[in-house]
Design a protein around this motif. Structure first.
Motif, mmCIF file in Angstrom:
data_model
loop_
_atom_site.group_PDB
_atom_site.id
_atom_site.type_symbol
_atom_site.label_atom_id
_atom_site.label_comp_id
_atom_site.label_asym_id
_atom_site.label_seq_id
_atom_site.Cartn_x
_atom_site.Cartn_y
_atom_site.Cartn_z
ATOM 1 N N MET A 191 -48.965 -34.505 -40.872
ATOM 2 C CA MET A 191 -48.975 -33.146 -39.975
ATOM 3 C C MET A 191 -49.809 -32.182 -40.864
ATOM 4 O O MET A 191 -50.657 -31.254 -40.438
ATOM 5 N N HIS A 192 -49.741 -32.140 -42.180
ATOM 6 C CA HIS A 192 -50.432 -31.066 -42.856
ATOM 7 C C HIS A 192 -51.956 -31.757 -43.498
ATOM 8 O O HIS A 192 -52.422 -30.743 -44.012
ATOM 9 N N MET A 193 -52.220 -32.786 -43.153
ATOM 10 C CA MET A 193 -53.522 -33.236 -43.779
ATOM 11 C C MET A 193 -54.640 -32.667 -43.098
ATOM 12 O O MET A 193 -55.617 -32.185 -43.645
ATOM 13 N N PRO A 194 -54.837 -32.283 -41.753
ATOM 14 C CA PRO A 194 -55.836 -31.500 -41.101
ATOM 15 C C PRO A 194 -56.371 -30.357 -41.831
ATOM 16 O O PRO A 194 -57.370 -29.898 -42.291
ATOM 17 N N ARG A 195 -55.244 -29.633 -42.152
ATOM 18 C CA ARG A 195 -55.574 -28.267 -42.676
ATOM 19 C C ARG A 195 -55.917 -28.394 -44.147
ATOM 20 O O ARG A 195 -56.844 -27.750 -44.700
ATOM 21 N N SER A 196 -55.183 -29.426 -44.973
ATOM 22 C CA SER A 196 -55.278 -29.434 -46.210
ATOM 23 C C SER A 196 -56.769 -30.087 -46.466
ATOM 24 O O SER A 196 -57.515 -29.496 -47.359
ATOM 25 N N LEU A 197 -57.414 -30.921 -45.685
ATOM 26 C CA LEU A 197 -58.461 -31.484 -45.973
ATOM 27 C C LEU A 197 -59.593 -30.200 -45.886
ATOM 28 O O LEU A 197 -60.592 -30.402 -46.332
ATOM 29 N N LEU A 198 -59.668 -29.918 -44.704
ATOM 30 C CA LEU A 198 -60.512 -28.682 -44.600
ATOM 31 C C LEU A 198 -60.571 -27.747 -45.526
ATOM 32 O O LEU A 198 -61.847 -27.352 -46.001
ATOM 33 N N ILE A 199 -59.308 -27.264 -46.265
ATOM 34 C CA ILE A 199 -59.417 -26.370 -47.177
ATOM 35 C C ILE A 199 -60.189 -26.981 -48.560
ATOM 36 O O ILE A 199 -60.936 -26.351 -49.043
ATOM 37 N N PHE A 200 -59.872 -28.314 -49.007
ATOM 38 C CA PHE A 200 -60.240 -28.966 -49.941
ATOM 39 C C PHE A 200 -61.926 -29.007 -49.693
ATOM 40 O O PHE A 200 -62.699 -28.913 -50.982
ATOM 41 N N LYS A 201 -62.301 -29.586 -48.555
ATOM 42 C CA LYS A 201 -63.701 -29.711 -48.424
ATOM 43 C C LYS A 201 -64.371 -28.084 -48.478
ATOM 44 O O LYS A 201 -65.548 -28.159 -48.901
ATOM 45 N N ARG A 202 -63.873 -27.466 -48.078
ATOM 46 C CA ARG A 202 -64.424 -26.037 -48.057
ATOM 47 C C ARG A 202 -64.768 -25.721 -49.562
ATOM 48 O O ARG A 202 -65.407 -24.850 -50.002
ATOM 49 N N GLN A 203 -63.782 -26.264 -50.617
ATOM 50 C CA GLN A 203 -64.056 -25.942 -51.848
ATOM 51 C C GLN A 203 -64.956 -26.910 -52.413
ATOM 52 O O GLN A 203 -65.218 -26.553 -53.833
ATOM 53 N N GLY A 204 -65.710 -27.586 -51.622
ATOM 54 C CA GLY A 204 -66.817 -28.510 -52.113
ATOM 55 C C GLY A 204 -66.134 -29.767 -52.887
ATOM 56 O O GLY A 204 -66.894 -30.329 -53.548
ATOM 57 N N ILE A 205 -64.889 -30.074 -52.508
ATOM 58 C CA ILE A 205 -64.373 -31.332 -53.104
ATOM 59 C C ILE A 205 -64.427 -32.519 -52.253
ATOM 60 O O ILE A 205 -64.178 -32.435 -51.123
ATOM 61 N N ASP A 206 -64.736 -33.721 -52.916
ATOM 62 C CA ASP A 206 -65.180 -34.927 -52.174
ATOM 63 C C ASP A 206 -63.623 -35.455 -51.871
ATOM 64 O O ASP A 206 -63.257 -36.219 -52.814
ATOM 65 N N ALA A 207 -62.862 -35.221 -51.005
ATOM 66 C CA ALA A 207 -61.518 -35.450 -50.760
ATOM 67 C C ALA A 207 -61.572 -36.674 -49.687
ATOM 68 O O ALA A 207 -61.892 -36.629 -48.524
ATOM 69 N N ILE A 208 -60.567 -37.834 -50.070
ATOM 70 C CA ILE A 208 -60.510 -38.742 -49.175
ATOM 71 C C ILE A 208 -59.175 -38.725 -48.660
ATOM 72 O O ILE A 208 -57.998 -38.786 -49.288
ATOM 73 N N PRO A 209 -58.752 -38.700 -47.257
ATOM 74 C CA PRO A 209 -57.654 -38.407 -46.882
ATOM 75 C C PRO A 209 -56.356 -39.578 -47.080
ATOM 76 O O PRO A 209 -56.790 -40.712 -46.608
ATOM 77 N N ALA A 210 -55.396 -39.415 -47.404
ATOM 78 C CA ALA A 210 -54.564 -40.390 -47.478
ATOM 79 C C ALA A 210 -53.175 -40.036 -47.213
ATOM 80 O O ALA A 210 -52.190 -39.583 -48.183
ATOM 81 N N PRO A 211 -52.880 -39.958 -45.979
ATOM 82 C CA PRO A 211 -51.717 -39.294 -45.276
ATOM 83 C C PRO A 211 -50.579 -40.147 -45.382
ATOM 84 O O PRO A 211 -50.686 -41.434 -45.428
ATOM 85 N N THR A 212 -49.460 -39.684 -45.387
ATOM 86 C CA THR A 212 -48.249 -40.398 -45.275
ATOM 87 C C THR A 212 -47.114 -39.213 -44.480
ATOM 88 O O THR A 212 -47.583 -38.461 -44.107
ATOM 89 N N ASP A 213 -45.899 -39.955 -44.442
ATOM 90 C CA ASP A 213 -45.006 -39.201 -43.695
ATOM 91 C C ASP A 213 -45.274 -38.854 -42.419
ATOM 92 O O ASP A 213 -45.099 -37.793 -42.200
ATOM 93 N N PHE A 214 -45.732 -39.810 -41.929
ATOM 94 C CA PHE A 214 -45.806 -39.955 -40.306
ATOM 95 C C PHE A 214 -44.615 -39.691 -39.677
ATOM 96 O O PHE A 214 -43.584 -40.485 -39.789
ATOM 97 N N LEU A 215 -44.265 -38.530 -38.747
ATOM 98 C CA LEU A 215 -43.233 -38.276 -38.084
ATOM 99 C C LEU A 215 -43.241 -38.730 -36.567
ATOM 100 O O LEU A 215 -42.181 -39.105 -35.904
ATOM 101 N N VAL A 216 -44.482 -39.069 -36.045
ATOM 102 C CA VAL A 216 -44.596 -39.904 -34.769
ATOM 103 C C VAL A 216 -45.417 -41.311 -34.879
ATOM 104 O O VAL A 216 -46.375 -41.103 -35.408
ATOM 105 N N THR A 217 -44.736 -42.176 -34.260
ATOM 106 C CA THR A 217 -45.460 -43.540 -34.425
ATOM 107 C C THR A 217 -45.916 -43.862 -33.038
ATOM 108 O O THR A 217 -45.369 -43.256 -31.801
ATOM 109 N N SER A 218 -46.725 -44.772 -32.891
ATOM 110 C CA SER A 218 -47.123 -45.271 -31.504
ATOM 111 C C SER A 218 -45.815 -45.856 -30.846
ATOM 112 O O SER A 218 -45.750 -45.588 -29.592
ATOM 113 N N SER A 219 -44.819 -46.419 -31.417
ATOM 114 C CA SER A 219 -43.724 -46.886 -30.637
ATOM 115 C C SER A 219 -42.986 -45.644 -30.078
ATOM 116 O O SER A 219 -42.302 -45.712 -29.129
#
Length: 264
Positions: A191-219
């Motif tokens: 849930m925190h990844m969209p904001r975090s990734l935007l901030i890191f990329k804004r800093q010019g960092i080549d960041a690959i998202p590796a999210p975890t701690d999913f609260l909502v699943t397809s089930s």
């Protein structure tokens, strides 16, 4: 001051804070203006029912979490960066540092390290002075957890000054530049990844998202209306759903505020 206000003011825009405001209005208006009091009570009830049923919170959380699914084959990088917010300090009566509900990110970082996805783990997070101010920085807490499960201390780099996600990115960038690191795996809650990734990329960092701690699943989503009984039960208020809604609202408020400040 910005940090303090950023933690305090949004509380009045979340369901529980707004509900309290509506109820306080009703309390003061109950005898002099009963109609106004009735409207305030009705708004409080609607807000609670809206934010604590299973449908709305799950859809709101999904809109954030499902933006970045974990790759079937996560690429290698030069460092794994783990953002703070995953630990509880070793304060009595705790026997040591505890992981909170976002603690999956620490365990996931260890798993990625053991899969040889990167040779070092950068732990980013300080400790806000009015929250558990007797505890160590979050980076130190995470380091204790990781070393206790077998991650070598020489593979850990601590950044213990940042107090929000923007500072995480700015301070981590300094470490990356000093070590000539160009590509990272960014580990945080989904849930925190969209904001975090935007901030890191804004800093010019080549960041690959590796999210975890999913609260909502397809089930979870399929189960909302799997049967008529499930659909009805999904409409009933539940505190865990209120927590999900608040977490998602916090992220959307954060995205809005960070955009205003030019951090995204």
């Amino acid at each position: 001051m910005f940090l303090y206000l950023s933690k305090l003011l949004p509380l009045f825009f979340y369901p529980l804070g707004l509900t309290c405001i509506f109820l306080l209005v009703a309390l003061f208006m109950l005898w002099k203006r009963p109609r106004t009091a009735a409207i305030a009570i009705t708004l409080a009830l609607i807000l609670l029912l809206f934010s604590s049923n299973a449908w709305i919170p799950n859809l709101l959380v999904r809109s954030l979490e499902w933006q970045y699914f974990p790759s079937a084959q996560i690429p290698n990088a030069e460092a794994i960066v783990v953002l703070g917010g995953a630990t509880k300090p070793a304060l009595p009566p705790r026997p040591g540092v505890d992981l909170n509900e976002a603690g999956d990110r620490v365990i996931y970082a260890a798993q990625l390290y053991r899969q040889n996805k990167a040779p070092v783990i950068i732990l980013s997070g300080g400790r806000i002075d009015w929250e558990d101010n007797q505890g160590l920085a979050e980076s130190e807490d995470m380091a204790q957890i990781l070393t206790s499960i077998g991650i070598p201390s020489e593979a850990l780099i601590q950044e213990s000054e940042s107090l929000n996600t923007y500072q995480n990115a700015v301070n981590v960038k300094k470490i990356l530049e000093s070590r000539g690191i160009r590509r990272i795996l960014l580990v945080t809650s989904a849930m925190h990844m969209p904001r975090s990734l935007l901030i890191f990329k804004r800093q010019g960092i080549d960041a690959i998202p590796a999210p975890t701690d999913f609260l909502v699943t397809s089930s979870d989503m399929q189960g909302l209306a799997s049967t008529p009984k499930a659909a009805i039960l999904s409409l009933l208020p539940d505190s865990s759903n209120l927590h999900k809604f608040t977490g998602a609202a916090k992220e959307y408020v954060g995205i809005f505020v960070y955009r205003l400040r030019g951090w995204l």
